[in-house]
Design a protein around this motif. Structure first.
Motif, PDB file in Angstrom:
ATOM      1  N   PRO B 251       0.825  -1.218   0.000  1.00 14.20           N
ATOM      2  CA  PRO B 251       0.000   0.000   0.000  1.00 14.20           C
ATOM      3  C   PRO B 251       0.854   1.261   0.000  1.00 14.20           C
ATOM      4  CG  PRO B 251      -0.191  -1.176   2.085  1.00 14.20           C
ATOM      5  CD  PRO B 251       0.520  -2.079   1.148  1.00 14.20           C
ATOM      6  N   GLY B 252       1.980   1.221   0.684  1.00 13.67           N
ATOM      7  CA  GLY B 252       2.892   2.378   0.688  1.00 13.67           C
ATOM      8  C   GLY B 252       3.304   2.712  -0.733  1.00 13.67           C
ATOM      9  N   TYR B 253       3.558   1.682  -1.503  1.00 18.28           N
ATOM     10  CA  TYR B 253       3.916   1.875  -2.900  1.00 18.28           C
ATOM     11  C   TYR B 253       2.801   2.588  -3.664  1.00 18.28           C
ATOM     12  CZ  TYR B 253       8.245  -0.694  -3.801  1.00 18.28           C
ATOM     13  OH  TYR B 253       9.543  -1.071  -3.896  1.00 18.28           O
ATOM     14  N   PHE B 254       1.588   2.135  -3.464  1.00 13.95           N
ATOM     15  CA  PHE B 254       0.527   2.654  -4.317  1.00 13.95           C
ATOM     16  C   PHE B 254       0.016   4.004  -3.881  1.00 13.95           C
ATOM     17  CE2 PHE B 254       0.811  -1.590  -5.785  1.00 13.95           C
ATOM     18  CZ  PHE B 254       0.652  -1.433  -7.141  1.00 13.95           C
ATOM     19  N   VAL B 255       0.202   4.333  -2.635  1.00 13.00           N
ATOM     20  CA  VAL B 255      -0.198   5.670  -2.196  1.00 13.00           C
ATOM     21  C   VAL B 255       0.788   6.697  -2.734  1.00 13.00           C
ATOM     22  CG1 VAL B 255      -0.496   7.131  -0.187  1.00 13.00           C
ATOM     23  CG2 VAL B 255      -1.472   4.872  -0.220  1.00 13.00           C
ATOM     24  N   GLY B 256       1.953   6.243  -3.111  1.00 10.65           N
ATOM     25  CA  GLY B 256       2.880   7.155  -3.761  1.00 10.65           C
ATOM     26  C   GLY B 256       4.089   7.455  -2.923  1.00 10.65           C
ATOM     27  N   ALA B 257       5.146   7.742  -3.602  1.00  8.59           N
ATOM     28  CA  ALA B 257       6.385   8.071  -2.938  1.00  8.59           C
ATOM     29  C   ALA B 257       6.624   9.552  -3.169  1.00  8.59           C
ATOM     30  CB  ALA B 257       7.517   7.241  -3.522  1.00  8.59           C
ATOM     31  N   THR B 258       6.288  10.357  -2.166  1.00 11.82           N
ATOM     32  CA  THR B 258       6.267  11.804  -2.356  1.00 11.82           C
ATOM     33  C   THR B 258       7.593  12.364  -2.858  1.00 11.82           C
ATOM     34  OG1 THR B 258       4.694  11.909  -0.570  1.00 11.82           O
ATOM     35  CG2 THR B 258       5.714  13.971  -1.225  1.00 11.82           C
ATOM     36  N   THR B 259       8.677  12.009  -2.170  1.00  8.65           N
ATOM     37  CA  THR B 259       9.942  12.657  -2.544  1.00  8.65           C
ATOM     38  C   THR B 259      10.357  12.270  -3.956  1.00  8.65           C
ATOM     39  OG1 THR B 259      10.966  10.895  -1.296  1.00  8.65           O
ATOM     40  CG2 THR B 259      11.005  13.066  -0.311  1.00  8.65           C
ATOM     41  N   ILE B 260      10.164  10.999  -4.321  1.00  8.71           N
ATOM     42  CA  ILE B 260      10.577  10.572  -5.658  1.00  8.71           C
ATOM     43  C   ILE B 260       9.706  11.253  -6.713  1.00  8.71           C
ATOM     44  CG2 ILE B 260      10.640   8.565  -7.190  1.00  8.71           C
ATOM     45  CD1 ILE B 260      11.583   6.984  -4.696  1.00  8.71           C
ATOM     46  N   GLU B 261       8.422  11.365  -6.429  1.00  4.52           N
ATOM     47  CA  GLU B 261       7.548  12.056  -7.375  1.00  4.52           C
ATOM     48  C   GLU B 261       7.921  13.530  -7.518  1.00  4.52           C
ATOM     49  OE1 GLU B 261       3.604   9.223  -6.930  1.00  4.52           O
ATOM     50  OE2 GLU B 261       3.444  11.348  -6.456  1.00  4.52           O
ATOM     51  N   VAL B 262       8.370  14.139  -6.424  1.00  3.85           N
ATOM     52  CA  VAL B 262       8.780  15.548  -6.501  1.00  3.85           C
ATOM     53  C   VAL B 262      10.071  15.669  -7.305  1.00  3.85           C
ATOM     54  CG1 VAL B 262       9.645  17.495  -5.159  1.00  3.85           C
ATOM     55  CG2 VAL B 262       7.586  16.320  -4.430  1.00  3.85           C
ATOM     56  N   VAL B 263      11.065  14.857  -6.968  1.00  3.66           N
ATOM     57  CA  VAL B 263      12.363  14.958  -7.641  1.00  3.66           C
ATOM     58  C   VAL B 263      12.226  14.691  -9.137  1.00  3.66           C
ATOM     59  CG1 VAL B 263      14.610  13.833  -7.867  1.00  3.66           C
ATOM     60  CG2 VAL B 263      13.766  14.475  -5.624  1.00  3.66           C
ATOM     61  N   PHE B 264      11.395  13.724  -9.504  1.00 10.11           N
ATOM     62  CA  PHE B 264      11.284  13.370 -10.920  1.00 10.11           C
ATOM     63  C   PHE B 264      10.029  13.951 -11.582  1.00 10.11           C
ATOM     64  CE2 PHE B 264      14.146  10.112  -9.240  1.00 10.11           C
ATOM     65  CZ  PHE B 264      15.197  10.267 -10.128  1.00 10.11           C
ATOM     66  N   SER B 265       9.419  14.942 -10.974  1.00 13.54           N
ATOM     67  CA  SER B 265       8.215  15.591 -11.527  1.00 13.54           C
ATOM     68  C   SER B 265       7.192  14.577 -12.003  1.00 13.54           C
ATOM     69  CB  SER B 265       8.570  16.501 -12.706  1.00 13.54           C
ATOM     70  OG  SER B 265       9.611  17.346 -12.398  1.00 13.54           O
ATOM     71  N   TRP B 266       7.033  13.492 -11.272  1.00 18.29           N
ATOM     72  CA  TRP B 266       6.092  12.451 -11.681  1.00 18.29           C
ATOM     73  C   TRP B 266       4.697  12.824 -11.172  1.00 18.29           C
ATOM     74  CZ3 TRP B 266       7.426   8.791 -15.049  1.00 18.29           C
ATOM     75  CH2 TRP B 266       6.519   7.776 -15.304  1.00 18.29           C
ATOM     76  N   PRO B 267       3.707  12.893 -12.045  1.00 15.16           N
ATOM     77  CA  PRO B 267       2.401  13.442 -11.620  1.00 15.16           C
ATOM     78  C   PRO B 267       1.543  12.442 -10.850  1.00 15.16           C
ATOM     79  CG  PRO B 267       2.338  12.908 -13.953  1.00 15.16           C
ATOM     80  CD  PRO B 267       3.732  12.568 -13.488  1.00 15.16           C
ATOM     81  N   GLY B 268       2.023  11.957  -9.737  1.00 11.46           N
ATOM     82  CA  GLY B 268       1.312  10.904  -9.009  1.00 11.46           C
ATOM     83  C   GLY B 268       0.626  11.380  -7.741  1.00 11.46           C
TER      84      GLY B 268
END
Lengths: 539, 317
Positions: B251-268
């Motif tokens: 579930p941690g995976y699917f709720v999203g990884a905030t820092t990685i999404e921020v660093v890589f501008s991933w729109p999750g």
């Protein structure tokens, strides 16, 4: 505090001096076509100019929706959808003559009804418009013919023209039918009158703006602007280096060295209108002018600007920007001098207690500094000032870094009875009114209440009568020379009394490709994309 | 199994209610609020601020707002974002695809890397390979994701120019699967690295334990090939702790990884949760909270069912 578009949009006029990026020294001819990828850390909220609350939204809207007139980079009102305007001698009637043949991007004609509808939206209680300043002075609006709009005011509002004319407009034929203005799909996919139209908005990723071929000012030269949302500043810098992003603005001062190294880019570094300062709450020892002056002496402002901001800022000694006509350079400076600060406190009766903490009449001098979390620049500045003030013998609690929603809340440090300093920034304007920051009528009556003079929530300044007189006189004066004289007096008084620690004026830092032309940031009071129709690449 | 699953789902309902109530209470009791940043705006009058407060329903006390929120939810209305006025499910729905893609890729990469690394470490414990992977595991576990992500970005995207640095697509006008895949490599690797480090440790230690058991000796004694002994007899028994950890991590995976999404501008979703937290966008926060609670309960249910499949002695009836 948070940059607010409505706040920016409302205030008067700006200068932007310095040269525009890409203005000179490159060969080639203007090219029709091309895509510009702009990167920004913030995503817009609404693209409806009545509802937006973020400066970023204002930037994007400035490319897609025209106002009646725009404040250009020289600080002048430049006609857009109005060709001219008249102000009645009593300053209660404003008549705008509208440009004919302008169409909304869906092909419908733009008329006076749209202008009137925009006003009605602002004052509609069901519309979550952030601001009513200026609009609330309007009694009624007449549209004698489709190309004339007449505002009749209830009372004089000196900034009315600068408030109303630069306001981007909304189409009546779409939004008058809306069931809920605040939730209408228009707010995300607007139909404007500007050179570009929104063709896609993929959340958290990008907004695509496509040239509107029937733009009244002529077909824009660029085919497309892609507004990329890149939340991390370091990533944005990396994307500039790789060329994935062509243009970035509002960049962090600490990155200026890296940005200079991007060889095919121009760096633009213009003085801004945002002043950073530490509010000293009027409580305890902070009510003594000599204590605040000592703290000012113990604040290494020049070093902060040089080392932390990498020179991309100007030391502040008052509340008027060095680029403003109201700026007074000859004010008392308390340049960094720790020994002098210590001596002043000793002369004032402070002595070290058993644990080394300064105290007076048995009360120890204990302070806490606060700043918004997530901003590396202000956090570093707070650390530096914290350790510098600790050298005086003041017991400095660990700094408090909180997000804006907690920091400025009624439970925040501004409304507790401890001695605190809060680092944040205000915008001042080229045509300023100082009343908001210092006048006693701007002291909030309760923590939720309005007013900018939050420092005096518990106690007024010792020089309150003086500053009240000066700011009131300023508001009642029209003659510019007399106003300048009053502003000088205010700045001298503030620099001497140190109601807060003035730190620095920001710079607007942007980077754009050398073969790209027309990027002229007009300062914080105009959307960054105000002249997007004139942007082009050279071949 | 069906009975077991049904019972678990029914048990989940009061749990979800409790999660929602506590979540709602904490959000509303936290200092600040959605309109705080506007309180000292020079151009917003107290009257207008009050109008907006009423329009958003924020003038009512929070227990009353919780009841209103819950009754709308039961009728399928998840509310509207305070930030942009759009329906919560629309706001979350836009992000789910990107998150599932990134998280799915990260999960698969982690799984494919962690199991062989763990096996190889357990087969020759304290050998050269095991010592190197042990060292790298500690590096992987202790290194902050944002830093490692930026280093990968700086090296592979900026210096070498082999991969795109961030975002999901190069050309926003056309989405090509290969283009998205190349954009996935850096964030998925960054995401997987911590899990690889952790999971391979679990596989290693639990396989080392299994390899000391009597049935392994028996398998060897009857002359089975070492590969069969390790994979069929050792590994199968060693996977149960890994399944538990994965079930909790999923579930941690699917709720999203905030820092990685921020660093890589991933729109999750990770970024959405972060922005809704700092903006006090209560309806969006509640939506994400509920979805993640469902995923945690679901992840544990899947782990429980997987135990039964791995070890027939564990019955879920």
């Amino acid at each position: 505090m948070r940059k607010s578009a409505a706040f920016l949009a409302l205030v008067a006029v700006t200068f932007a001096c310095g040269n525009a990026s890409g203005g000179s020294g490159s060969n080639g001819t203007p090219k029709q076509g091309g895509t510009l990828v702009i990167g920004n850390t913030e995503e817009p909220d609404y693209l409806n100019p009545v509802l937006y609350t973020l400066a970023t939204s204002y930037d994007v809207v400035s490319a897609i929706d025209d106002p009646m007139a725009v404040i250009d980079s020289a600080g002048k009102l430049e006609p857009r959808l109005a060709t001219s305007w008249d102000v009645a001698p009593d300053a209660l009637t404003y008549t705008f003559h509208l440009r004919q043949g302008v169409t909304w991007q869906d092909g419908q004609p733009f008329t006076a009804d749209d202008v009137k509808f925009t006003y009605e939206s602002f004052v509609n209680p069901n519309v979550n418009a952030l601001t009513t300043t200026g609009w609330s002075n309007v009694d009624h609006v007449d549209t004698p013919d489709p190309y004339t709009v007449v505002y009749h005011l209830k009372s004089i509002y000196a900034g009315f023209l600068e408030t109303v004319a630069p306001q981007p407009l909304v189409p009546k034929h779409i939004l008058a039918k809306s069931k809920d203005f605040n939730k209408d799909p228009y707010n995300r996919m607007p139909i404007g009158t500007g050179p570009f139209q929104v063709t896609e908005w993929k959340s958290a990723d990008h907004i695509t703006l496509t040239a509107y071929p029937n733009y009244w000012g002529g077909k824009p030269k660029l085919d497309r602007i892609i507004f990329r949302i890149v939340p991390d500043q370091t990533t944005l810098l990396n994307q500039l280096k790789t060329g994935e992003v062509n243009l970035a603005y509002g960049m962090n001062a600490q990155q200026i060295g890296d940005m200079r190294k991007i060889s095919n880019h121009n760096l633009s570094d213009l003085p801004g209108l945002q002043w950073y300062h530490i509010d000293l709450k009027q409580i305890g020892f902070l009510r003594e002018t000599v204590v605040r002056q000592a703290l000012d002496y113990a604040t290494p402002k020049k070093q902060i600007v040089q080392s932390i901001l990498r020179g991309a800022g100007d030391v502040a000694y008052g509340d008027q920007s060095p680029i403003s006509w109201a700026y007074e350079p000859n004010v008392p400076h308390h340049d960094y001098n720790i020994a002098k600060a210590k001596q002043m406190l000793a002369d004032d009766g402070f002595t070290p207690g058993s644990d080394g903490t300064l105290q007076k009449n048995g009360t120890p001098f204990v302070m806490t500094l606060y700043a918004v979390s997530g901003d590396p620049v202000t956090q570093q500045v707070v650390q530096v000032i914290d350790s510098s003030w600790a050298q005086l013998g003041i017991k400095m609690n660990p700094p408090g870094f909180q997000d804006a929603n907690a920091l400025y809340s009624p439970n925040g440090p501004q409304f507790n009875k401890n001695m605190t300093g809060l680092l944040y920034s205000w915008f001042n304007t080229i045509d300023p009114t100082d009343t908001y920051f210092w006048n006693s009528n701007q002291i909030p009556t309760n923590p939720q209440g309005g007013g900018g003079n939050i420092m005096c929530y518990f106690n007024k300044f010792s020089f309150q009568d003086q500053i009240d007189q000066l700011t009131n006189a300023q508001d009642a004066t029209v003659d510019k020379a007399k106003r300048k004289e009053i502003f000088s007096q205010i700045q001298k008084l503030l620099a001497d009394q140190v109601p807060d620690i003035f730190l620095w004026w920001n710079h607007l830092i942007s980077s754009s490709p050398k073969n790209f032309h027309g990027w002229v940031p007009a300062g914080v009071e105009t959307g960054y994309f105000w002249n997007a129709g004139d942007w082009y690449y050279k071949t | 199994m069906l009975k077991f699953s049904t019972r678990r789902v029914v048990q989940a309902v009061p749990l979800l209610l409790a999660v929602a109530f506590v979540g709602f209470a904490i959000m509303n009791l936290a200092p600040g609020g959605p309109l705080v940043v506007f309180a000292h705006n020079p151009h917003l009058t107290a009257d207008k601020l009050h109008e907006i407060t009423v329009n958003l329903g924020l003038d009512k006390p929070w227990p009353q707002r919780f009841v209103l929120w819950l009754s709308s939810l039961v009728r399928g209305d998840w509310g509207y974002s305070y930030v942009d006025g759009r329906p919560v499910l629309t706001v979350i729905g836009e992000r789910i695809g990107a998150t599932f893609l990134l998280m799915g890729a990260g999960f698969v990469v982690a799984l494919v890397m962690a199991i062989p690394l763990g096996i190889l470490g357990a087969v020759r414990p304290y050998g050269l390979f095991d010592n190197i992977t042990t060292l790298l595991s500690y590096f992987g576990l202790s290194m902050p994701a944002f830093w490692f992500g930026l280093m990968l970005q700086l090296f592979l995207a900026v210096q070498l120019g082999w991969l795109p640095s961030a975002g999901m697509t190069s050309d926003v006008t056309a989405t090509a699967p290969l283009d998205v895949a190349t954009h996935l490599i850096l964030p998925a690797t960054t995401l997987a690295i911590t899990s690889i480090a952790g999971w391979s440790r679990y596989v290693r230690s639990s396989l080392m334990e299994a390899m000391r058991q009597d049935y392994v000796r028996t398998a060897r004694a009857k002359g089975l090939a070492e590969r069969v002994v390790v994979v069929k007899h050792g590994l199968r028994n060693a996977l149960i702790p890994l399944v538990t950890v994965m079930g909790l991590d999923l579930p941690g995976y699917f709720v999203g990884a905030t820092t990685i999404e921020v660093v890589f501008s991933w729109p999750g979703m990770g970024r959405l949760f972060w922005t809704s937290l700092i903006g006090r966008d209560y309806p969006v926060q509640m939506g994400i909270l509920l979805i993640s609670a469902v995923l945690i309960i679901g992840g544990n249910l899947i782990a429980d069912i997987a135990y039964g499949a791995l070890d027939p002695r564990i019955s879920n009836e």
